[in-house]
Design a protein around this motif. Structure first.
Motif, PDB file in Angstrom:
ATOM      1  N   GLY A  50       0.753   9.454  -1.518  1.00  0.00           N
ATOM      2  CA  GLY A  50       1.918   8.413  -1.512  1.00  0.00           C
ATOM      3  C   GLY A  50       2.617   8.942  -0.386  1.00  0.00           C
ATOM      4  O   GLY A  50       3.258   8.126   0.350  1.00  0.00           O
ATOM      5  N   ALA A  53       1.061   7.586   2.871  1.00  0.00           N
ATOM      6  CA  ALA A  53       1.089   6.253   2.961  1.00  0.00           C
ATOM      7  C   ALA A  53       2.423   5.702   3.519  1.00  0.00           C
ATOM      8  O   ALA A  53       2.759   4.704   4.313  1.00  0.00           O
ATOM      9  CB  ALA A  53       0.615   5.459   1.725  1.00  0.00           C
ATOM     10  N   THR A  54       3.481   6.273   2.678  1.00  0.00           N
ATOM     11  CA  THR A  54       5.111   6.014   3.116  1.00  0.00           C
ATOM     12  C   THR A  54       5.193   6.488   4.791  1.00  0.00           C
ATOM     13  O   THR A  54       5.870   5.642   5.165  1.00  0.00           O
ATOM     14  CB  THR A  54       5.955   6.942   2.353  1.00  0.00           C
ATOM     15  N   LEU A  57       3.772   3.826   6.808  1.00  0.00           N
ATOM     16  CA  LEU A  57       4.255   2.769   6.720  1.00  0.00           C
ATOM     17  C   LEU A  57       5.610   2.703   7.767  1.00  0.00           C
ATOM     18  O   LEU A  57       5.770   1.694   8.567  1.00  0.00           O
ATOM     19  CB  LEU A  57       4.817   2.220   5.144  1.00  0.00           C
ATOM     20  N   ALA A  91      -2.753  -5.018   3.525  1.00  0.00           N
ATOM     21  CA  ALA A  91      -1.944  -3.775   3.455  1.00  0.00           C
ATOM     22  C   ALA A  91      -0.686  -4.085   2.470  1.00  0.00           C
ATOM     23  O   ALA A  91      -0.399  -3.107   1.781  1.00  0.00           O
ATOM     24  CB  ALA A  91      -1.304  -3.721   4.902  1.00  0.00           C
ATOM     25  N   TYR A  95       0.267  -1.622  -0.901  1.00  0.00           N
ATOM     26  CA  TYR A  95       1.604  -0.941  -1.104  1.00  0.00           C
ATOM     27  C   TYR A  95       2.017  -1.350  -2.424  1.00  0.00           C
ATOM     28  O   TYR A  95       2.740  -0.610  -3.059  1.00  0.00           O
ATOM     29  CB  TYR A  95       2.536  -1.172   0.186  1.00  0.00           C
ATOM     30  N   LEU A  98       0.373   0.658  -5.015  1.00  0.00           N
ATOM     31  CA  LEU A  98       0.966   1.706  -4.791  1.00  0.00           C
ATOM     32  C   LEU A  98       2.252   2.074  -5.512  1.00  0.00           C
ATOM     33  O   LEU A  98       2.370   3.034  -6.138  1.00  0.00           O
ATOM     34  CB  LEU A  98       0.769   2.311  -3.473  1.00  0.00           C
ATOM     35  N   TRP A  99       3.135   1.246  -5.117  1.00  0.00           N
ATOM     36  CA  TRP A  99       4.516   1.352  -5.710  1.00  0.00           C
ATOM     37  C   TRP A  99       4.533   1.120  -7.080  1.00  0.00           C
ATOM     38  O   TRP A  99       5.357   1.861  -7.753  1.00  0.00           O
ATOM     39  CB  TRP A  99       5.295   0.422  -4.963  1.00  0.00           C
ATOM     40  N   SER A 135       7.692  -3.915  -5.129  1.00  0.00           N
ATOM     41  CA  SER A 135       6.333  -4.510  -5.329  1.00  0.00           C
ATOM     42  C   SER A 135       6.056  -6.053  -5.190  1.00  0.00           C
ATOM     43  O   SER A 135       5.237  -6.556  -4.667  1.00  0.00           O
ATOM     44  CB  SER A 135       5.856  -3.989  -6.590  1.00  0.00           C
ATOM     45  N   ALA A 138       6.413  -6.982  -1.644  1.00  0.00           N
ATOM     46  CA  ALA A 138       5.187  -6.860  -0.776  1.00  0.00           C
ATOM     47  C   ALA A 138       3.915  -7.924  -1.356  1.00  0.00           C
ATOM     48  O   ALA A 138       3.302  -8.610  -0.674  1.00  0.00           O
ATOM     49  CB  ALA A 138       4.672  -5.704  -1.296  1.00  0.00           C
TER      50      ALA A 138
END
Length: 455
Positions: A50, A53-54, A57, A91, A95, A98-99, A135, A138
């Motif tokens: 995580g 990935a953050t 971004l 992408a 995300y 993931l969130w 989310s 996104a």
């Protein structure tokens, strides 16, 4: 020793105060630095993923902002290609998922049953609200990207780009009005826009649809048929030999004049109009854009209407003969839906073609003014759906970023308007002086430099 060193990972579960304070910390960390909660209090492998990935971004956002500030054309070009938009959509979905995973895992690590009863609902609501907003945004971004990709693929071609000519891009804008009383489409609004390739300074040249004896350059196939001008010797193949009749004649009767038009993202009729515009103005035209005026009302409705200042009452006709008035658009500032905006642009009763040209430019400017980021994002689906039915062009996707950046410069500069109408010394119907017209265009593109004054 471990309990004291790591109260987030090993809290005093018997203390509701400690657990409540810890819960708020975890919720805030999940919002500010996704992945940090898992690294501190949960599965470190998920946490490292995580956090990575953050970091990626944040890095991409910072790089994009820096590049946009230094070289905006690069960003515009990247985000106006279908491949980039699909990558962006993938992408964004990644995300979004993931969130959701990180937020649900954060709620598990919070251990709500150990917190104070009065805080449990607030901690849960805040976590869910943040997850929904982040989310959801996104996911909506992914939807926008895929919709935009489909729109771009539908409207814009994948052909090669054209270089500027004498430092300018010349674009033919056609407003087509098919109408139930007509064979095929006739462009009722014809404009050449010449844009400086560096500064964005623009000149618009309004071509009346009733121009007669239209000349063609010698390399045009229409020059062989009409060497002295369109219809000037033995008439033409349609009922009226005006400028906008060229589209109908070529499209319906002589499409073989332009055998490669369709494969190059155009139409024979459009290529005939391009040759006509080049002969009239003396400019070489790299691109065209055809706007279907009947479909234009859908685009205006998608934008929520347009606001224009109506100088005098304009009639809306009850039939296609443009003689019987059904209602009036009153003078003053009016907010028009698509139906009324289209009639405002095409009404003929008690008016001239030159008045219609002015109203059409007014509507076009009003529509462009409403293409702001907030309006487009909130109504993107409707706008994209309408736009794909409204616009046809041979501008390649590879040039979109460049033209978006150039349009930003154009907005900051005054636009020179060159209407070819009697008030500007041009008689469209009675032997128009094309040498004079080309001189008008040339003077507008290269205005004389004032001589320096001496004291």
């Amino acid at each position: 020793m471990t309990l004291t060193a790591s109260p987030i990972r090993y809290p005093d579960a018997a203390s509701r105060t400690v657990m409540t304070r810890r819960a708020w910390w975890l919720v805030c960390l999940n919002l500010l630095i996704p992945g940090s909660v898992q690294a501190l209090a949960g599965d470190r492998r998920l946490g490292r993923f995580g956090l990575g990935a953050t970091l990626v971004l944040w890095t991409l956002v910072v790089v994009a902002v820096v590049v946009w500030m230094i070289w905006p054309t690069v960003i515009y070009s990247l985000f106006s290609t279908s491949i980039t938009l699909w990558i962006l959509a993938a992408a964004a979905l990644f995300y979004a998922v993931l969130w959701i995973v990180l937020t649900l895992d954060t709620l598990r690590l919070v251990r709500l049953v150990k917190t104070a009863p009065s805080a449990r609902a607030w901690v849960a609501l805040l976590s869910i609200a943040v997850m929904t907003v982040v989310s959801g945004t996104a996911a909506y971004g992914a939807y926008i990207a895929t919709t935009a990709s489909g729109f771009l693929s539908t409207v814009f071609v994948a052909g090669p780009s054209e270089p500027p000519i004498d430092g300018r891009y010349n674009i033919l804008l056609l407003g087509g009005d098919a109408g139930p009383d007509r064979d095929g489409l006739r462009p009722d609004s014809i404009t050449v826009v010449s844009i400086d390739a560096e500064t964005g300074q623009a000149v618009t040249i309004g071509l009346p649809r009733n121009l007669s004896d239209v000349p063609f350059n010698e390399d045009s196939p229409l020059h062989d048929v009409y060497p002295e001008g369109y219809g000037s010797i033995d008439g033409c193949e349609v009922d009226v030999c005006m400028l906008n009749s060229i589209y109908t004649e070529v499209e319906l009767m002589s499409p073989d004049m332009y055998p490669d038009a369709v494969s190059e993202g155009s139409e024979p009729g459009i290529e005939g109009m391009r040759d006509a515009a080049e002969g009239i103005t003396g400019l070489e035209i790299q691109y065209y854009a055809l706007i279907d005026m009947q479909g234009f009302l859908e685009l205006i409705d998608a934008l929520g209407g347009v606001t224009v200042n109506v100088p005098e009452d304009v009639p809306i006709h009850a039939d296609e003969t443009f003689t019987t008035v059904a209602e009036w658009i009153p003078a003053g500032e009016q907010h028009l839906d698509g139906y009324h905006a289209l009639w405002y642009a095409r009404s003929r009763h008690g008016t001239s073609d030159y008045d219609r040209m002015a109203r059409q430019r007014q509507i076009q400017e009003a529509v462009l003014a409403q293409f702001n980021p907030a309006n487009v994002l909130t109504k993107f689906q409707e706008i994209a759906a309408a736009g794909s039915q409204v616009v046809k062009t041979d501008v390649p996707q590879s040039m979109l970023g460049y033209f978006v950046n150039l349009a930003g410069k154009t907005k900051e500069l005054p636009i020179t308007d060159v209407p070819l109408v009697p008030d500007n010394g041009v008689d469209p119907e009675d032997d128009p002086d094309y040498e004079y017209i080309r001189q008008l265009v040339s003077d507008a593109l290269t205005p004389p430099t004032p001589e320096p004054t001496t004291d």
